[in-house]
Design a protein around this motif. Structure first.
Motif, PDB file in Angstrom:
ATOM      1  N   VAL A   1      -1.241  -5.043  -0.535  1.00  0.00           N
ATOM      2  CA  VAL A   1      -1.727  -5.166  -1.908  1.00  0.00           C
ATOM      3  C   VAL A   1      -0.588  -4.945  -2.899  1.00  0.00           C
ATOM      4  N   PRO A   2      -0.763  -5.364  -4.167  1.00  0.00           N
ATOM      5  CA  PRO A   2       0.278  -5.119  -5.179  1.00  0.00           C
ATOM      6  C   PRO A   2       0.514  -3.623  -5.360  1.00  0.00           C
ATOM      7  N   ASP A   3       1.757  -3.268  -5.690  1.00  0.00           N
ATOM      8  CA  ASP A   3       2.061  -1.839  -5.847  1.00  0.00           C
ATOM      9  C   ASP A   3       1.688  -1.290  -7.217  1.00  0.00           C
ATOM     10  N   GLY A   4       1.243  -2.182  -8.112  1.00  0.00           N
ATOM     11  CA  GLY A   4       0.774  -1.723  -9.412  1.00  0.00           C
ATOM     12  C   GLY A   4       1.866  -1.482 -10.429  1.00  0.00           C
ATOM     13  N   SER A   5       3.125  -1.685 -10.043  1.00  0.00           N
ATOM     14  CA  SER A   5       4.232  -1.390 -10.955  1.00  0.00           C
ATOM     15  C   SER A   5       4.494  -2.517 -11.952  1.00  0.00           C
ATOM     16  N   LYS A   6       4.098  -3.745 -11.578  1.00  0.00           N
ATOM     17  CA  LYS A   6       4.355  -4.887 -12.444  1.00  0.00           C
ATOM     18  C   LYS A   6       3.152  -5.826 -12.436  1.00  0.00           C
ATOM     19  N   GLU A   7       3.109  -6.675 -13.453  1.00  0.00           N
ATOM     20  CA  GLU A   7       1.999  -7.620 -13.560  1.00  0.00           C
ATOM     21  C   GLU A   7       2.054  -8.643 -12.431  1.00  0.00           C
ATOM     22  N   VAL A   8       0.901  -8.942 -11.884  1.00  0.00           N
ATOM     23  CA  VAL A   8       0.806  -9.986 -10.864  1.00  0.00           C
ATOM     24  C   VAL A   8      -0.151 -11.069 -11.335  1.00  0.00           C
ATOM     25  N   VAL A   9       0.107 -12.280 -10.899  1.00  0.00           N
ATOM     26  CA  VAL A   9      -0.728 -13.414 -11.286  1.00  0.00           C
ATOM     27  C   VAL A   9      -1.624 -13.763 -10.109  1.00  0.00           C
ATOM     28  N   ARG A  10      -2.798 -13.189 -10.088  1.00  0.00           N
ATOM     29  CA  ARG A  10      -3.746 -13.416  -8.995  1.00  0.00           C
ATOM     30  C   ARG A  10      -5.160 -13.526  -9.564  1.00  0.00           C
ATOM     31  N   GLU A  11      -6.025 -14.226  -8.857  1.00  0.00           N
ATOM     32  CA  GLU A  11      -7.445 -14.253  -9.195  1.00  0.00           C
ATOM     33  C   GLU A  11      -8.074 -12.923  -8.782  1.00  0.00           C
ATOM     34  N   ASP A  12      -9.127 -12.528  -9.477  1.00  0.00           N
ATOM     35  CA  ASP A  12      -9.765 -11.246  -9.169  1.00  0.00           C
ATOM     36  C   ASP A  12     -10.200 -11.163  -7.708  1.00  0.00           C
ATOM     37  N   TRP A  13     -10.776 -12.251  -7.199  1.00  0.00           N
ATOM     38  CA  TRP A  13     -11.289 -12.220  -5.821  1.00  0.00           C
ATOM     39  C   TRP A  13     -10.179 -12.061  -4.789  1.00  0.00           C
ATOM     40  N   GLU A  14      -8.952 -12.481  -5.176  1.00  0.00           N
ATOM     41  CA  GLU A  14      -7.835 -12.364  -4.239  1.00  0.00           C
ATOM     42  C   GLU A  14      -7.424 -10.914  -4.018  1.00  0.00           C
ATOM     43  N   LEU A  15      -7.793 -10.050  -4.943  1.00  0.00           N
ATOM     44  CA  LEU A  15      -7.401  -8.647  -4.867  1.00  0.00           C
ATOM     45  C   LEU A  15      -8.519  -7.756  -4.338  1.00  0.00           C
ATOM     46  N   GLU A  16      -9.613  -8.358  -3.914  1.00  0.00           N
ATOM     47  CA  GLU A  16     -10.754  -7.594  -3.406  1.00  0.00           C
ATOM     48  C   GLU A  16     -10.578  -7.263  -1.915  1.00  0.00           C
ATOM     49  N   GLY A  17     -11.438  -6.365  -1.429  1.00  0.00           N
ATOM     50  CA  GLY A  17     -11.539  -6.140   0.008  1.00  0.00           C
ATOM     51  C   GLY A  17     -10.812  -4.949   0.568  1.00  0.00           C
ATOM     52  N   ARG A  18     -10.251  -4.101  -0.295  1.00  0.00           N
ATOM     53  CA  ARG A  18      -9.478  -2.968   0.216  1.00  0.00           C
ATOM     54  C   ARG A  18     -10.324  -2.027   1.075  1.00  0.00           C
ATOM     55  N   GLY A  19     -11.588  -1.912   0.738  1.00  0.00           N
ATOM     56  CA  GLY A  19     -12.448  -0.999   1.479  1.00  0.00           C
ATOM     57  C   GLY A  19     -13.319  -1.672   2.520  1.00  0.00           C
ATOM     58  N   ALA A  20     -13.054  -2.941   2.803  1.00  0.00           N
ATOM     59  CA  ALA A  20     -13.893  -3.689   3.742  1.00  0.00           C
ATOM     60  C   ALA A  20     -13.735  -3.168   5.172  1.00  0.00           C
ATOM     61  N   ALA A  21     -14.795  -3.319   5.932  1.00  0.00           N
ATOM     62  CA  ALA A  21     -14.799  -2.811   7.315  1.00  0.00           C
ATOM     63  C   ALA A  21     -13.787  -3.525   8.202  1.00  0.00           C
ATOM     64  N   HIS A  22     -13.448  -4.747   7.846  1.00  0.00           N
ATOM     65  CA  HIS A  22     -12.499  -5.506   8.680  1.00  0.00           C
ATOM     66  C   HIS A  22     -11.036  -5.230   8.301  1.00  0.00           C
ATOM     67  N   VAL A  23     -10.828  -4.344   7.361  1.00  0.00           N
ATOM     68  CA  VAL A  23      -9.470  -3.951   6.967  1.00  0.00           C
ATOM     69  C   VAL A  23      -9.185  -2.564   7.530  1.00  0.00           C
ATOM     70  N   ASP A  24      -8.298  -2.498   8.503  1.00  0.00           N
ATOM     71  CA  ASP A  24      -7.998  -1.225   9.158  1.00  0.00           C
ATOM     72  C   ASP A  24      -7.033  -0.362   8.354  1.00  0.00           C
ATOM     73  N   HIS A  25      -6.060  -1.014   7.727  1.00  0.00           N
ATOM     74  CA  HIS A  25      -5.035  -0.291   6.978  1.00  0.00           C
ATOM     75  C   HIS A  25      -4.757  -1.029   5.677  1.00  0.00           C
ATOM     76  N   VAL A  26      -4.357  -0.294   4.651  1.00  0.00           N
ATOM     77  CA  VAL A  26      -3.963  -0.882   3.374  1.00  0.00           C
ATOM     78  C   VAL A  26      -2.619  -0.290   2.969  1.00  0.00           C
ATOM     79  N   THR A  27      -1.717  -1.149   2.483  1.00  0.00           N
ATOM     80  CA  THR A  27      -0.434  -0.645   1.990  1.00  0.00           C
ATOM     81  C   THR A  27       0.012  -1.434   0.775  1.00  0.00           C
ATOM     82  N   ASP A  28       0.672  -0.752  -0.160  1.00  0.00           N
ATOM     83  CA  ASP A  28       1.294  -1.432  -1.294  1.00  0.00           C
ATOM     84  C   ASP A  28       2.815  -1.405  -1.159  1.00  0.00           C
ATOM     85  N   ASP A  29       3.289  -1.016   0.029  1.00  0.00           N
ATOM     86  CA  ASP A  29       4.728  -0.938   0.313  1.00  0.00           C
ATOM     87  C   ASP A  29       4.944  -1.309   1.771  1.00  0.00           C
TER      88      ASP A  29
END
Length: 231
Positions: free
Chosen positions: A191-219
């Motif tokens: 996922v984006p690290d939040g330090s700078k603006e990103v050009v993405r659709e809202d739906w593209e940034l969804e799913g961090r808490g989904a059951a099929h996502v085992d790990h999340v990293t911004d680095d």
């Protein structure tokens, strides 16, 4: 993120390309996005605003705008890919730290992308990490059927003889991790690290808490370095 799928038995490391192996805020994909809109507008002879709506609708429904244009309008993949990947790759800078972290991972490293091999090669060269990857499985290898189509993942696994229960998949779109997780792969959402603006659709940034996502990293580099130290 707590998960029941560790990395202890992983022998194959599968990476998406765009917005995964380089930070979202580089916005390299934004250049491709603009050219896709130009292609749609010119091919359909419509305004930029109309083209944008169709472009994003096809992206969501078909996995890629290209697939939608092929299905709905008979566009030739070669023409589309040649146009949309004519971009400036210079915003990408070498990332020796990430390269070293990838090199230390035990086993094979592969790319699974909805882009073209030509584009992937340019990205990997700019990042200075080409030597660490065994192969690129691109949209042509997928017979023009993009992720998240289940058959595309199966083609990839079969071609490269990958045991999904011993493989990890790194992706920037949560929806592209649904099938890998079902197949038994350990999944990592980048996922984006939040330090700078990103050009993405809202739906593209969804799913961090989904059951099929085992790990999340911004680095990604730091995450891979942590895996190397733990092994």
């Amino acid at each position: 993120m707590t998960t029941s799928r560790p990395f202890a038995d992983i022998d194959t490391w599968v990476f998406d390309l765009d917005n995964t192996l380089y930070p979202h805020h580089v916005n390299l994909w934004q250049q491709v996005d603009v050219r896709i809109g130009e292609f749609v507008g010119a091919f359909l002879k419509i305004s930029a605003e109309e083209a944008r709506v169709i472009q994003k609708d096809y992206y969501r429904r078909y996995g890629t705008t290209m697939r939608g244009m092929m299905t709905e309008h008979g566009v030739l993949a070669d023409d589309y890919l040649a146009y949309v990947h004519q971009i400036d790759h210079s915003p990408l800078q070498p990332n020796p730290a990430m390269g070293a972290a990838i090199a230390r991972l035990p086993g094979r490293k592969l790319i699974l992308t909805n882009g073209s091999t030509d584009h992937a090669d340019k990205v990997l060269q700019r990042l200075g990490i080409s030597a660490h990857f065994e192969a690129v499985f691109d949209i042509i290898a997928a017979e023009l059927e993009p992720k998240p189509a289940p058959r595309t993942y199966q083609k990839f696994l079969d071609l490269h003889q990958v045991d999904p229960t011993k493989a990890a998949m790194f992706e920037d779109l949560a929806r592209n991790l649904v099938v890998p997780h079902q197949l038994g792969m350990t999944t990592v959402l980048v996922v984006p690290d939040g330090s700078k603006e990103v050009v993405r659709e809202d739906w593209e940034l969804e799913g961090r808490g989904a059951a099929h996502v085992d790990h999340v990293t911004d680095d990604l580099t730091g995450f891979l370095q942590g895996l190397s130290k733990a092994s």
